[in-house]
Design a protein around this motif. Structure first.
Motif, PDB file in Angstrom:
ATOM      1  N   MET A   1       0.850  -1.207   0.000  1.00  0.00           N
ATOM      2  CA  MET A   1       0.000   0.000   0.000  1.00  0.00           C
ATOM      3  C   MET A   1       0.881   1.251   0.000  1.00  0.00           C
ATOM      4  SD  MET A   1      -2.867   1.268   2.831  1.00  0.00           S
ATOM      5  CE  MET A   1      -3.992  -0.088   2.593  1.00  0.00           C
ATOM      6  N   ASP A   2       0.418   2.284  -0.675  1.00  0.00           N
ATOM      7  CA  ASP A   2       1.062   3.590  -0.681  1.00  0.00           C
ATOM      8  C   ASP A   2       1.305   4.024   0.768  1.00  0.00           C
ATOM      9  OD1 ASP A   2       1.481   6.416  -0.743  1.00  0.00           O
ATOM     10  OD2 ASP A   2       0.425   6.566  -2.644  1.00  0.00           O
ATOM     11  N   GLN A   3       2.542   4.439   1.088  1.00  0.00           N
ATOM     12  CA  GLN A   3       2.866   4.842   2.467  1.00  0.00           C
ATOM     13  C   GLN A   3       2.028   6.028   2.925  1.00  0.00           C
ATOM     14  OE1 GLN A   3       7.115   5.458   2.709  1.00  0.00           O
ATOM     15  NE2 GLN A   3       7.510   3.275   3.010  1.00  0.00           N
ATOM     16  N   ARG A   4       1.671   6.914   1.995  1.00  0.00           N
ATOM     17  CA  ARG A   4       0.817   8.058   2.361  1.00  0.00           C
ATOM     18  C   ARG A   4      -0.550   7.565   2.819  1.00  0.00           C
ATOM     19  NH1 ARG A   4       0.467  11.093  -3.091  1.00  0.00           N
ATOM     20  NH2 ARG A   4       0.131   8.919  -3.671  1.00  0.00           N
ATOM     21  N   VAL A   5      -1.078   6.574   2.120  1.00  0.00           N
ATOM     22  CA  VAL A   5      -2.387   6.026   2.462  1.00  0.00           C
ATOM     23  C   VAL A   5      -2.320   5.267   3.788  1.00  0.00           C
ATOM     24  CG1 VAL A   5      -4.222   4.460   1.718  1.00  0.00           C
ATOM     25  CG2 VAL A   5      -3.083   5.926   0.042  1.00  0.00           C
ATOM     26  N   GLU A   6      -1.241   4.528   4.010  1.00  0.00           N
ATOM     27  CA  GLU A   6      -1.066   3.814   5.275  1.00  0.00           C
ATOM     28  C   GLU A   6      -1.079   4.790   6.454  1.00  0.00           C
ATOM     29  OE1 GLU A   6       2.520   1.568   5.083  1.00  0.00           O
ATOM     30  OE2 GLU A   6       1.651  -0.038   3.854  1.00  0.00           O
ATOM     31  N   ARG A   7      -0.407   5.915   6.265  1.00  0.00           N
ATOM     32  CA  ARG A   7      -0.357   6.936   7.331  1.00  0.00           C
ATOM     33  C   ARG A   7      -1.738   7.500   7.620  1.00  0.00           C
ATOM     34  NH1 ARG A   7       2.501  12.711   6.415  1.00  0.00           N
ATOM     35  NH2 ARG A   7       2.349  13.559   8.522  1.00  0.00           N
ATOM     36  N   ILE A   8      -2.515   7.746   6.569  1.00  0.00           N
ATOM     37  CA  ILE A   8      -3.881   8.266   6.730  1.00  0.00           C
ATOM     38  C   ILE A   8      -4.733   7.282   7.526  1.00  0.00           C
ATOM     39  CG2 ILE A   8      -6.010   8.825   5.477  1.00  0.00           C
ATOM     40  CD1 ILE A   8      -4.070   9.822   3.172  1.00  0.00           C
ATOM     41  N   TYR A   9      -4.694   6.016   7.133  1.00  0.00           N
ATOM     42  CA  TYR A   9      -5.525   5.014   7.804  1.00  0.00           C
ATOM     43  C   TYR A   9      -5.079   4.765   9.240  1.00  0.00           C
ATOM     44  CZ  TYR A   9      -8.286   3.873   3.689  1.00  0.00           C
ATOM     45  OH  TYR A   9      -9.180   3.940   2.636  1.00  0.00           O
ATOM     46  N   ALA A  10      -3.778   4.867   9.500  1.00  0.00           N
ATOM     47  CA  ALA A  10      -3.284   4.678  10.878  1.00  0.00           C
ATOM     48  C   ALA A  10      -3.817   5.779  11.789  1.00  0.00           C
ATOM     49  CB  ALA A  10      -1.760   4.656  10.888  1.00  0.00           C
ATOM     50  N   ALA A  11      -3.781   7.021  11.311  1.00  0.00           N
ATOM     51  CA  ALA A  11      -4.301   8.139  12.106  1.00  0.00           C
ATOM     52  C   ALA A  11      -5.808   8.013  12.293  1.00  0.00           C
ATOM     53  CB  ALA A  11      -3.957   9.464  11.425  1.00  0.00           C
ATOM     54  N   ALA A  12      -6.510   7.644  11.219  1.00  0.00           N
ATOM     55  CA  ALA A  12      -7.966   7.502  11.300  1.00  0.00           C
ATOM     56  C   ALA A  12      -8.358   6.373  12.250  1.00  0.00           C
ATOM     57  CB  ALA A  12      -8.547   7.247   9.915  1.00  0.00           C
ATOM     58  N   ILE A 143      -0.752  16.762  -6.808  1.00  0.00           N
ATOM     59  CA  ILE A 143       0.451  16.470  -7.583  1.00  0.00           C
ATOM     60  C   ILE A 143       1.124  15.217  -7.005  1.00  0.00           C
ATOM     61  CG2 ILE A 143       2.797  17.266  -8.106  1.00  0.00           C
ATOM     62  CD1 ILE A 143       1.666  20.115  -8.240  1.00  0.00           C
ATOM     63  N   GLY A 144       1.584  14.351  -7.887  1.00  0.00           N
ATOM     64  CA  GLY A 144       2.208  13.105  -7.456  1.00  0.00           C
ATOM     65  C   GLY A 144       1.316  11.921  -7.806  1.00  0.00           C
ATOM     66  N   PRO A 145       1.727  10.712  -7.419  1.00  0.00           N
ATOM     67  CA  PRO A 145       0.896   9.531  -7.701  1.00  0.00           C
ATOM     68  C   PRO A 145      -0.501   9.706  -7.117  1.00  0.00           C
ATOM     69  CG  PRO A 145       3.068   8.876  -6.922  1.00  0.00           C
ATOM     70  CD  PRO A 145       2.987  10.356  -6.730  1.00  0.00           C
ATOM     71  N   ASN A 146      -1.524   9.402  -7.902  1.00  0.00           N
ATOM     72  CA  ASN A 146      -2.894   9.581  -7.429  1.00  0.00           C
ATOM     73  C   ASN A 146      -3.240   8.553  -6.350  1.00  0.00           C
ATOM     74  OD1 ASN A 146      -5.562  10.841  -7.623  1.00  0.00           O
ATOM     75  ND2 ASN A 146      -6.227   8.830  -8.342  1.00  0.00           N
ATOM     76  N   MET A 147      -3.947   9.007  -5.312  1.00  0.00           N
ATOM     77  CA  MET A 147      -4.449   8.103  -4.282  1.00  0.00           C
ATOM     78  C   MET A 147      -5.796   7.574  -4.752  1.00  0.00           C
ATOM     79  SD  MET A 147      -3.506   9.897  -0.651  1.00  0.00           S
ATOM     80  CE  MET A 147      -1.970  10.772  -0.388  1.00  0.00           C
ATOM     81  N   ASP A 148      -5.778   6.454  -5.428  1.00  0.00           N
ATOM     82  CA  ASP A 148      -7.002   5.914  -6.029  1.00  0.00           C
ATOM     83  C   ASP A 148      -8.056   5.558  -4.990  1.00  0.00           C
ATOM     84  OD1 ASP A 148      -5.890   6.157  -8.558  1.00  0.00           O
ATOM     85  OD2 ASP A 148      -5.050   4.129  -8.524  1.00  0.00           O
ATOM     86  N   ASP A 149      -7.646   5.315  -3.733  1.00  0.00           N
ATOM     87  CA  ASP A 149      -8.596   5.033  -2.658  1.00  0.00           C
ATOM     88  C   ASP A 149      -9.533   6.214  -2.416  1.00  0.00           C
ATOM     89  OD1 ASP A 149      -6.872   2.871  -2.406  1.00  0.00           O
ATOM     90  OD2 ASP A 149      -6.956   2.867  -0.212  1.00  0.00           O
ATOM     91  N   PHE A 150      -9.090   7.426  -2.808  1.00  0.00           N
ATOM     92  CA  PHE A 150      -9.820   8.630  -2.437  1.00  0.00           C
ATOM     93  C   PHE A 150     -10.526   9.308  -3.598  1.00  0.00           C
ATOM     94  CE2 PHE A 150      -6.892   7.880   0.990  1.00  0.00           C
ATOM     95  CZ  PHE A 150      -7.640   8.184   2.116  1.00  0.00           C
ATOM     96  N   GLY A 151      -9.990   9.221  -4.806  1.00  0.00           N
ATOM     97  CA  GLY A 151     -10.639   9.914  -5.904  1.00  0.00           C
ATOM     98  C   GLY A 151      -9.896   9.765  -7.214  1.00  0.00           C
ATOM     99  N   PRO A 152     -10.381  10.452  -8.274  1.00  0.00           N
ATOM    100  CA  PRO A 152      -9.840  10.286  -9.624  1.00  0.00           C
ATOM    101  C   PRO A 152      -8.535  11.043  -9.842  1.00  0.00           C
ATOM    102  CG  PRO A 152     -11.564  11.936  -9.635  1.00  0.00           C
ATOM    103  CD  PRO A 152     -11.529  11.382  -8.237  1.00  0.00           C
ATOM    104  N   ARG A 153      -7.817  10.640 -10.879  1.00  0.00           N
ATOM    105  CA  ARG A 153      -6.580  11.333 -11.254  1.00  0.00           C
ATOM    106  C   ARG A 153      -6.841  12.794 -11.605  1.00  0.00           C
ATOM    107  NH1 ARG A 153      -1.210  11.746 -10.761  1.00  0.00           N
ATOM    108  NH2 ARG A 153      -2.355  13.180  -9.452  1.00  0.00           N
ATOM    109  N   PHE A 154      -7.826  13.038 -12.444  1.00  0.00           N
ATOM    110  CA  PHE A 154      -8.142  14.393 -12.883  1.00  0.00           C
ATOM    111  C   PHE A 154      -9.476  14.810 -12.276  1.00  0.00           C
ATOM    112  CE2 PHE A 154      -5.439  12.629 -16.260  1.00  0.00           C
ATOM    113  CZ  PHE A 154      -4.392  13.535 -16.195  1.00  0.00           C
ATOM    114  N   LEU A 155      -9.444  15.918 -11.552  1.00  0.00           N
ATOM    115  CA  LEU A 155     -10.584  16.325 -10.730  1.00  0.00           C
ATOM    116  C   LEU A 155     -11.295  17.542 -11.318  1.00  0.00           C
ATOM    117  CD1 LEU A 155     -12.234  16.225  -8.074  1.00  0.00           C
ATOM    118  CD2 LEU A 155     -10.421  17.606  -7.020  1.00  0.00           C
ATOM    119  N   ASP A 156     -12.588  17.432 -11.535  1.00  0.00           N
ATOM    120  CA  ASP A 156     -13.393  18.573 -11.968  1.00  0.00           C
ATOM    121  C   ASP A 156     -13.567  19.553 -10.812  1.00  0.00           C
ATOM    122  OD1 ASP A 156     -15.235  20.193 -13.425  1.00  0.00           O
ATOM    123  OD2 ASP A 156     -16.878  19.181 -12.376  1.00  0.00           O
TER     124      ASP A 156
END
Length: 275
Positions: A1-12, A143-156
């Motif tokens: 798993m993306d380390q950024r996502v792991e950090r989010i879930y650990a805090a949550a 900016i950076g690799p998209n967090m697909d768990d949260f939303g799309p690559r390109f955001l309206d």
């Protein structure tokens, strides 16, 4: 798993453990000097940022650094008493981590507030401005690799601030007999206040108020399809025709925000009640 996502879930996960059966519906981010809203929360549970695994700590004036969970307007809310800013030296992943954590905790709406300079000549100190749009000169948090768990690559971003929430807030303010503006927030990095020429530039390109926050959290919330309501408190008249002895003062900004916080608190509470 993306380390950024792991950090989010650990805090949550840590926050969820503290919450027990509580399920916040609305996330609220309080800006400089606007902590008074926190005192209106009933049955509060306070979680200091410093106790949450991997969580950044706010260092800005007027930002206490706590999550406050409780009831406001008859709904369960999770409130950030102090936000994280890019100018503090944090990365955009740090700045937006709290918003993503609140998403995982379960919020369905995000309310953001800030202290801002009134670039629009019609705005005076203490005025409230409902945000209808923004102009971003901060680094984009996606900016950076998209967090697909949260939303799309390109955001309206056609409607960054929810039209229905804006309409409800305008009706509430009208019923209260409170004058509110509706304007565009310009977001720079700070921590310097803008020069007179920069204020002129912001006005020319369509900004009504200017500040150093808010937009990263709004983009992050919209990435997860969370409706956003935003409000600025005008804490100084950000014009380009100052008297020769004029200066911007951070402590005065906090004092001006605190003075207007009571009215903003009432609007936020009634708006949450209407959800």
């Amino acid at each position: 798993m993306d380390q950024r996502v792991e950090r989010i879930y650990a805090a949550a996960d840590y926050i969820k453990q503290q919450l027990g059966e509580r399920k916040p519906v609305v996330g609220i981010i309080l800006g400089s000097g606007l902590g008074r809203l926190a005192t209106a929360v009933e049955n509060p549970l306070i979680i200091p940022y410093k106790t949450i695994p991997g969580f950044p700590v706010s260092t800005a004036v007027g930002h206490k650094g706590n999550f406050i969970i409780g009831t406001l307007g008859g709904k369960e809310v999770i409130m950030m008493q102090g936000r994280i800013h890019y100018y503090e030296g944090y990365s955009m992943d740090d700045v937006t981590l709290p918003t993503r954590v609140m998403k995982v905790v379960g919020i369905k709406y995000l309310f953001v507030s800030n202290a801002a300079g009134g670039v629009n000549y019609d705005y005076k100190i203490g005025d409230l401005v409902i945000l209808k749009d923004h102009i971003n000169l901060q680094p984009n948090p996606l900016i950076g690799p998209n967090m697909d768990d949260f939303g799309p690559r390109f955001l309206d971003m056609t409607r960054p601030y929810d039209p229905d929430l804006i309409a409800r807030a305008e009706k509430i303010a009208s019923d209260m007999g409170v004058k509110v503006h509706k304007g565009v927030y310009f977001g720079g990095t700070g921590p310097t206040y803008e020069t007179p020429s920069e204020y002129k530039y912001i006005r020319i390109i369509g900004g009504d108020v200017t500040g150093m926050s808010t937009i990263p959290e709004v983009i992050t919330a919209r990435h997860s399809n969370i409706p956003v309501f935003g409000m600025s408190v005008v804490t100084n008249e950000a014009h380009d025709d100052y008297d020769k002895d004029y200066k911007n003062d951070g402590d005065e900004v906090v004092k001006a925000a605190d003075k207007a916080a009571g009215t903003m608190c009432e609007i936020f509470t009634k708006l949450i009640e209407s959800l």
